[in-house]
Design an enzyme around this catalytic site. Structure first.
Site, PDB file in Angstrom:
ATOM      1  N   ASP A 112      31.901  -7.580 -24.336  1.00 45.68           N
ATOM      2  CA  ASP A 112      32.944  -8.184 -23.513  1.00 45.68           C
ATOM      3  C   ASP A 112      32.553  -8.186 -22.031  1.00 45.68           C
ATOM      4  OD1 ASP A 112      35.766  -9.083 -23.184  1.00 45.68           O
ATOM      5  OD2 ASP A 112      35.884  -7.249 -21.992  1.00 45.68           O
ATOM      6  N   GLU A 120      29.348 -12.243 -24.387  1.00 44.32           N
ATOM      7  CA  GLU A 120      30.500 -13.002 -23.892  1.00 44.32           C
ATOM      8  C   GLU A 120      30.287 -13.196 -22.393  1.00 44.32           C
ATOM      9  OE1 GLU A 120      34.692 -13.655 -22.305  1.00 44.32           O
ATOM     10  OE2 GLU A 120      33.790 -11.687 -22.182  1.00 44.32           O
TER      11      GLU A 120
HETATM   12  C1  GLC Z   1      36.959 -11.018 -21.679  1.00 46.34           C
HETATM   13  C2  GLC Z   1      38.038 -11.233 -22.705  1.00 46.34           C
HETATM   14  C3  GLC Z   1      39.331 -11.465 -22.017  1.00 46.34           C
HETATM   15  C4  GLC Z   1      39.644 -10.266 -21.162  1.00 46.34           C
HETATM   16  C5  GLC Z   1      38.493  -9.923 -20.235  1.00 46.34           C
HETATM   17  C6  GLC Z   1      38.641  -8.542 -19.677  1.00 46.34           C
HETATM   18  O1  GLC Z   1      36.738 -12.137 -20.916  1.00 46.34           O
HETATM   19  O2  GLC Z   1      37.703 -12.284 -23.555  1.00 46.34           O
HETATM   20  O3  GLC Z   1      40.370 -11.721 -22.927  1.00 46.34           O
HETATM   21  O4  GLC Z   1      40.788 -10.531 -20.409  1.00 46.34           O
HETATM   22  O5  GLC Z   1      37.258  -9.924 -20.901  1.00 46.34           O
HETATM   23  O6  GLC Z   1      38.397  -7.582 -20.668  1.00 46.34           O
END
Ligand code: GLC
Length: 654
Positions: free
Chosen positions: A306, A348
């Site tokens: 993440d 991500e």
């Molecule tokens: C990522 C997640 C998102 C979250 C962010 C902080 O982008 O997909 O939903 O708000 O991280 O953890």
């Protein structure tokens, strides 16, 4: 005993490290001789990249070799605790073609509570996952997190405990085993840029424990925060300006700290209750490596990293995608290769495409979201013009050997327009104006728009804005069901056929609309992303086999694509060759197989489009349309219905 100044490209401490480890392993009564042999073999293979990656981050420290040793011992400790069936999986996966680039790989993603109530409830849905054809299931963060707003679970208070409202860690491990028995890999989030402010480490830091204060970026006053904020960007401006917040700006911070008022500031890129970890402290790397491997040992086969771009902070920079981020990833990857090699990382990084691709590497993240294809699919649906999308497929689709994209239409997050301004300019598109148009289009403010979206983090100061809404609502299912169904299937046809894992945001396949009640929940009311995170709608799913219903047409269409994809060897792997269709409305690309090619054509226009026989004359006339398994004579050209797509098996003229 270990040398103080290792030379990164000619590492001299390796032998001593092996000796220390051998001794440690000998004394560990939990391990069998075979365990020792396996681990030693892996160490021999991976130690160099572990050392060089850690050196890049922690090299100048006098205790550098202790850092390496600790990393290896953390891996060993997790390895000896790894359940036998997962060790067997590690063995099976070694040397295999990566499972994720198979034409059978199909992913689904859901929130446990929204889709199944609890883990027990979700277990009941395994037959459904099989029916749909999933081989990968991503459960959104299900760990202990603060009550109230927890950013949908992305504020983690303990990586070792499941939110009690959803179940237990033992149930999760059991669920992973059950999924595996059905050929479905469990995907979990590894939220490693930050913890919640209620995590034990954060509580200790808030209470002034110096060891844990160093786990975060905590400063006594505004001097350093002001310096950093000169160059960082605001991610959730609705929550707080800049990237720092007061330590006691949340109840947990205040409760933990008797000092009143607390003058300290803490880095919190996202919400004020999500505190960024400080990886310049190697103790943070070790602690998080242990949490990562703990999750691997529960049976996760993919860990979604993440907010990966944010994990390294460098004064004077944007503090995103810094070179050290990649070194840290390589170090986490090496530790995982020692302890749980079946596990792969998914990046991500929803950033500029030049940056996204830098995370995609077998020694970093073998999988990555494909935010560019996602965003440009929506762009083409709005403009009915495929130029930007076609250029992206031609120039930015290829990933290194042993890696693959995760191709998605929607995620749980907002849609951001992360295409490259330069790519757009080359096609005569003014990126800034175009983004403004796309935001207006998808929030329904543009005349003639079919979309029912909602703006997210609209920042008039920077002009930044993103879009929320379910796939069905963004494509107008409420008001134009016929075309909307076709647009939904068109969008999914791309995710299913460009190569990589297609990922279904569960609910999309049953045409779920925006949640009209999202603002009524006070914990969600300030976060428009909840509009596209509706609860499981039994009525929609009940209609999925009724081919006269909207739900049935979408579900049948998506299942049909999965079946065709599975039966089509050309869809194996990730290679894509562009194909010019000579019409700006029709996207073309080829997926080469051994003896034939699958030509994919996708019409983004509201009108039928014709791809001429001449355009197709590089192929032999006899082709097969895969969905109908019907012969087609290419000399007559191909007529595509409005929003129609065709997958054709063709033979190139040699
Ligand atoms: C990522 C997640 C998102 C979250 C962010 C902080 O982008 O997909 O939903 O708000 O991280 O953890």
């Amino acid at each position: 005993m270990l040398p103080e100044n290792p030379i990164p490209h000619d590492v001299t401490g390796q032998d001593q490290l092996l000796e220390v480890l051998q001794e440690h392993m000998r004394r560990d009564t939990r391990a069998s001789p075979q365990d020792r042999a396996v681990f030693t073999g892996r160490l021999t293979r991976h130690v160099r990249r572990l050392i060089t990656s850690l050196y890049a981050v922690y090299g100048p420290r006098p205790d550098f070799w202790d850092v390496v040793e600790q990393a290896v011992l953390t891996a060993w400790d997790s390895y000896v605790q790894r359940p036998q069936d997962l060790k067997d999986l590690d063995r099976q996966r070694a040397g295999d073609q990566p499972w994720f680039s198979s034409r059978e790989a199909v992913g689904g993603v859901c929130y446990v509570d929204r889709f199944g109530g609890t883990l027990a409830g979700l277990r009941e849905r395994i037959p459904y996952f099989k029916e749909l054809g999933l081989t990968y299931l991503h459960l959104m963060p299900l760990y202990e997190s603060p009550g109230g707003n927890s950013d949908g679970g992305y504020a983690v208070s303990s990586y070792r405990h499941v939110d009690p409202a959803l179940g237990t860690m033992a149930e999760l491990a059991e669920f992973a085993t059950q999924l595996r028995a059905q050929g479905i890999a469990l995907v979990l989030d590894f939220v490693f840029n930050h913890t919640s402010n209620e995590h034990a480490w954060a509580r200790a830091a808030a209470a002034g424990d110096p060891h844990y204060e160093r786990f975060y970026w905590i400063y006594p006053d505004r001097t350093m925060p002001d310096e950093f904020e000169r160059t960082t960007r605001e991610i959730f401006p609705d929550d707080h300006p800049g990237v720092f917040t007061r330590v006691d700006s949340t109840p947990a911070g205040r409760a933990a700290n008797p000092r009143d008022p607390d003058p300290r500031w803490v880095w919190s890129t996202f919400h004020s209750f999500q505190w960024d970890l400080n990886y310049s402290n190697p103790q943070v790397f070790h602690a998080m490596a242990a949490e990562l491997l703990f999750l691997a040992n529960q049976g996760a086969q993919v860990l979604r990293l993440d907010a990966v771009a944010f994990i390294w902070k460098q004064l004077g920079s944007t503090c995103e995608s810094q070179p050290r981020v990649h070194d840290l990833l390589r170090a986490f990857n090496a530790v995982t290769a020692l302890a749980a090699p079946a596990v792969v990382f998914k990046s991500e990084a929803i950033v500029h495409p030049d940056e996204v691709i830098r995370y995609v590497h077998p020694e970093q993240c073998a999988l990555s979201y494909n935010p560019l294809q996602m965003a440009l699919t929506w762009e083409a649906l709005a403009t009915r013009d495929v130029s930007l999308l076609a250029a992206a497929l031609a120039e930015r689709h290829r990933t290194p050997e042993g890696t693959a994209w995760v191709n998605y239409v929607r995620s749980h997050d907002d849609i951001g327009w992360t295409f490259s301004d330069d790519d757009a300019a080359r096609l005569g598109v003014d990126a800034r104006g175009h983004r403004r148009f796309l935001n207006a289009f998808y929030t329904g403010r543009h005349p003639g728009s079919f979309a029912h979206g909602v703006a997210f983090q609209d920042n008039p100061r920077t002009g930044d804005c993103r879009v929320c809404g379910t796939t069905a609502s963004l494509l107008g299912l409420e008001t134009e069901p016929g075309p909307a169904v076709d647009r939904i299937l068109l969008a999914y046809s791309l995710a299913m056929s460009t190569g990589g894992i297609p990922l279904i945001y569960l609910g999309d396949e049953a045409g779920q609309l925006n949640d009209p009640h999202w603002e009524q929940n006070p914990d969600h009311a300030l976060d428009a992303r909840w509009v596209h995170r509706p609860l499981y709608c039994a009525n929609d799913y009940d209609r999925r086999h009724d081919l006269f219903s909207v739900q049935g047409r979408i579900f049948g269409g998506i299942r049909g694509m999965i079946a065709v994809r599975r039966g089509t060897p050309e869809f194996e792997g990730t290679t894509l060759i562009p194909f010019g269709t000579h019409t700006p409305h029709v996207l073309g690309y080829q997926r080469p197989g051994r003896h034939s090619v699958v030509l994919c054509l996708a019409n983004f226009s509201d009108w039928s489009q014709f791809v001429t026989g001449e355009t197709l004359s590089g192929f032999l006339p006899a082709a097969v349309s895969l969905h109908e398994n019907a012969s087609v004579d290419l000399r007559g050209g191909i007529l595509l219905e409005a929003h129609g797509f065709r997958w054709l098996r063709v033979i190139p003229v040699s």
